[in-house]
Design a protein around this motif. Structure first.
Motif, mmCIF file in Angstrom:
data_model
loop_
_atom_site.group_PDB
_atom_site.id
_atom_site.type_symbol
_atom_site.label_atom_id
_atom_site.label_comp_id
_atom_site.label_asym_id
_atom_site.label_seq_id
_atom_site.Cartn_x
_atom_site.Cartn_y
_atom_site.Cartn_z
ATOM 1 N N ASN A 136 -23.978 5.713 -13.617
ATOM 2 C CA ASN A 136 -24.228 7.055 -13.061
ATOM 3 C C ASN A 136 -24.250 7.041 -11.534
ATOM 4 O O ASN A 136 -24.685 7.990 -10.895
ATOM 5 N N ARG A 137 -23.775 5.945 -10.979
ATOM 6 C CA ARG A 137 -23.606 5.783 -9.531
ATOM 7 C C ARG A 137 -24.869 6.020 -8.727
ATOM 8 O O ARG A 137 -24.833 6.585 -7.635
ATOM 9 N N GLY A 171 -13.568 -1.916 -8.963
ATOM 10 C CA GLY A 171 -13.453 -1.634 -10.382
ATOM 11 C C GLY A 171 -13.627 -0.165 -10.688
ATOM 12 O O GLY A 171 -13.903 0.641 -9.804
ATOM 13 N N ARG A 172 -13.414 0.158 -11.961
ATOM 14 C CA ARG A 172 -13.435 1.556 -12.369
ATOM 15 C C ARG A 172 -14.386 1.753 -13.540
ATOM 16 O O ARG A 172 -14.625 0.827 -14.319
ATOM 17 N N ILE A 173 -14.878 2.951 -13.652
ATOM 18 C CA ILE A 173 -15.671 3.333 -14.823
ATOM 19 C C ILE A 173 -15.166 4.697 -15.292
ATOM 20 O O ILE A 173 -15.211 5.661 -14.525
ATOM 21 N N TRP A 174 -14.655 4.727 -16.516
ATOM 22 C CA TRP A 174 -14.222 6.010 -17.056
ATOM 23 C C TRP A 174 -15.255 6.508 -18.046
ATOM 24 O O TRP A 174 -15.656 5.783 -18.963
ATOM 25 N N LEU A 175 -15.637 7.755 -17.875
ATOM 26 C CA LEU A 175 -16.570 8.354 -18.812
ATOM 27 C C LEU A 175 -15.869 9.561 -19.406
ATOM 28 O O LEU A 175 -15.542 10.508 -18.693
ATOM 29 N N LEU A 217 -15.316 10.181 -8.051
ATOM 30 C CA LEU A 217 -15.752 11.569 -7.935
ATOM 31 C C LEU A 217 -16.452 11.836 -6.610
ATOM 32 O O LEU A 217 -17.129 10.976 -6.060
ATOM 33 N N SER A 218 -16.286 13.070 -6.111
ATOM 34 C CA SER A 218 -17.019 13.480 -4.915
ATOM 35 C C SER A 218 -18.488 13.613 -5.294
ATOM 36 O O SER A 218 -18.812 13.776 -6.468
#
Lengths: 257, 417
Positions: free
Chosen positions: A54-55, A62-66, A74-75
């Motif tokens: 949830n940053r 790296g990436r996190i796709w939800l 995301l901004s």
């Protein structure tokens, strides 16, 4: 896995101070409705992993796709909208001590409230009713107007759960939710998480210290060691050898009943 | 996992960005500072010792006042050289203070290693050239390092067997001797007793206060209380927003940190100037108008500086947990401030404000003494006019007021805790 709900891809986190490598190229995915338990020693990166999702902590690489959205890109404003659907509970509960139980629970709606109403503390009637209903659900209806610093550890964590429920979450992140609680209370708290998972279809990612709790509640377990994935499979697949690999040669398993 | 792009972008090296470069320079300066700290401490310590010792010697032996007895550049050379000798061949006071000691890779440094370090210090340490690398060049070349003290299994050496311990003892002794020489002459001690009669008029008047001025004095006292209330109130309005800029944990990054430093610096300057001095400044400023206005301004400035410090320190001690939790619900920044930070600081802020108000009541009296209005001004007028009975009345009133406010503020604060 046909349609993973959460995909973590090559996630790396380096803390600037002291150049600690908290997560190293971590990749895994989670399906909708899973109860994923993350285990590992203190400092293995469990908390960092949950907070990257949830940053609350910015990933280094790296990436996190939800649900098909890359949350790492995301901004801040759009990230806040995503966070509304991610509940989180904490080891130290992270409640506002000077506020009442219902006051704490209501903050779960802040993401849905226009800014000026939030500043005035003007929550809609529906939210207040929902807050009472959620406190009822965790068995704390009668403590609604008690300051949370008057509550016991287990009660405080249940307030935390009620706060997360207010968000109508699709995903619940639980960072060592029972580490500060005694065994009996631990089970009561874990059962609320299980209930959310089964009844409301909330995907749960919980980090736990005790393997026995992980086996009892998890539908799947991943294990971290020095920020790397060392196990990913069903709870039954962790045998003694695997246990020693995760926790080190000297470790003994402790039961929580 | 198809449908998702592969891989990740590798980040730029830190030193190619302005911020990264700045941080690298700052880190280097920080480390150089840590290597220099014992040296600077030793130089300062030796210089202070010399000055005190000279003063004591001159006072008692020569019967004169002198601070150096040698040209200033001789002293400077002496203490710098002394510090280097001390640090190279012994365990200096400065090294002890920062908890470091000279160590070689194999253990205790040998005499020749120490000599090499001593010479190299002049070449690289004094010129500053050595600090381009970390650890500095003179350490690398001598094979010695100013390492963190290692825990030793040996019994600690008693202070009178270490040079640093003896230095500290000598320093304290000289300070004591110098202090006695400055302040205590036999004559003045005798005078304290033989001339007690001179103040007798004053004490006599004090026990027979003039009650006829009660009403006027009471009015001035209300003025004083108002001065304190107004100064505190206006100070809160300014100090609350400023305190957020002065909290280290909220002001991070290349923009936040300079603001933090500037606000904290300005506040500590404003606080170090006493309210009575501020009152004089404002009396000149507002065209020597003898009025409570200058007093209020003086208290206001000092209160702001004091409150910002107290508030900011409370802000720095807040629990980060609720901030994390409320951020995680998707709340905006203002909501996080309102629901995670404000509840934690409201009561302490009120408590600090009451405390400051209590101080301001007393300070308002003092500020009045230089013409800042209120009861203090009345008091000083009576004293200059040798109206001791009236002055006595005013002093009794001040005692009662301060006592009452003190009690009230303590009770209120106890309730808030």
């Amino acid at each position: 896995m046909a349609n993973p709900y959460l995909v973590v891809d090559n996630l790396t986190k380096v803390y600037e101070r002291g150049q600690v490598l908290a997560l190293r190229d971590l990749s895994f995915s989670v399906a909708k409705g899973e109860f994923l338990v993350v285990i590992g020693l203190s400092g293995s990166g469990k908390s960092t992993l949950l907070r990257c999702i949830n940053r609350l902590i910015e990933p280094t690489r790296g990436r996190i796709w939800l649900d098909g959205t890359d949350v790492t890109r995301l901004s801040p404003a759009r990230m806040r909208r995503v966070r509304r659907k991610i509940g989180m509970i904490f080891q130290q509960f992270n409640l506002v001590d000077r506020s009442t139980a219902i006051g704490n629970v209501l903050t779960g709606r802040l993401g849905y409230l226009p800014g000026w109403r939030a500043l005035l503390g003007w929550f809609p009637k529906a939210d207040r009713e929902k807050a009472l209903a959620n406190l009822e659900r965790v068995g704390l209806r009668d403590k609604a107007y008690v300051r949370v610093d008057q509550l016991s550890g287990g009660q405080r964590q249940r307030v935390g759960i009620a706060r997360a429920l207010m968000q109508d979450p699709d995903l619940l992140l639980a960072d060592e939710p029972v580490s500060a609680l005694d065994p009996a209370t631990s089970h009561s708290v874990m059962q609320y998480l299980e209930q959310m998972n089964r009844q409301d279809g909330v995907t749960v990612i919980a980090s736990l210290h005790f393997l026995s709790l992980a086996r009892r509640y998890g539908t799947r377990i991943i294990a971290l060691k020095d920020g790397q994935l060392v196990f990913d499979g069903p709870p039954t697949a962790i045998d003694n050898a695997k246990f020693k690999e995760i926790y080190g040669e000297d470790a003994e398993e402790v039961e929580v009943r | 996992m198809t449908g998702y792009p592969e891989g990740f972008v590798s980040p730029r090296p830190a030193w190619t960005t302005g911020r990264g470069l700045w941080e690298a320079v700052a880190r280097r300066a920080d480390r150089a500072g840590r290597y220099l700290a014992p040296f600077l401490l030793d130089v300062a310590g030796l210089a202070a010792f010399w000055i005190l010792a000279t003063y004591t010697y001159a006072w008692y032996v020569l019967g004169a006042t002198a601070y150096l007895l040698v040209p200033w550049w001789v002293l400077l050379l002496g203490v710098v050289e002394g510090a280097i000798v001390w640090e190279s061949f012994g365990r200096s006071w400065g090294q002890k203070v920062v908890g470091r000691e000279l160590a070689s890779g194999s253990g205790r440094p040998t005499a020749s290693e120490r000599l090499r370090y001593f010479v190299l210090w002049h070449a690289f340490g004094l010129t500053g050239i050595g600090f381009v690398t970390v650890p500095p060049l003179h350490e690398r070349l001598s094979g010695l390092a100013l390492a963190r003290e290692r825990p030793s299994s040996l019994a600690p050496v008693p202070w009178y067997r270490t040079s640093a311990g003896l230095f500290t003892a000598a320093f304290l002794g000289v300070t004591m001797a110098a202090a006695l020489g400055v302040t205590l002459t036999w004559e003045s001690v005798v005078r304290l007793f033989t001339q007690a009669g001179q103040s007798l008029d004053f004490w006599r008047a004090l026990v027979r206060p003039d009650t006829s001025i009660l009403l006027e004095a009471g009015r001035d006292m209300i003025v004083t209380v108002f001065m304190a209330v107004l100064a505190t109130l206006f100070a809160v309005v300014v100090a609350v927003p400023l305190s957020f800029l002065a909290a280290r944990n909220l002001m991070r990054g290349p923009i936040g940190r300079p603001i933090y430093t500037a606000v904290r610096g300005a506040m500590s300057i404003a606080r170090s100037i006493e309210p009575i001095v501020w009152a004089i400044i404002f009396l000149v400023w507002v065209t020597a108008l003898r009025s409570p206005f200058a007093g209020i301004l003086a208290l206001w400035v000092h209160s702001i500086a004091d409150l910002v410090k107290l508030y900011a320190e409370r802000l720095e001690a807040i629990d980060q947990g609720p901030i994390e939790a409320i951020t995680a619900t998707g709340a905006g920044r203002l909501s996080v401030l309102r629901y995670a930070i404000v509840p934690q600081i409201v009561n302490p802020y009120i408590s600090f404000t009451l405390y400051r108000w209590d101080i301001n009541i007393r300070m308002a009296t003092v500020v009045g003494l230089v013409g800042g209005g209120g009861i203090g001004q009345r008091l000083i007028n009576y004293i200059w006019g040798v109206q001791y009975r009236q002055a006595g009345m005013v002093m009794i009133l001040i005692v009662l007021l301060v006592w009452a406010i003190d009690y009230l503020s303590a009770r209120l604060r106890a309730k808030l805790a």
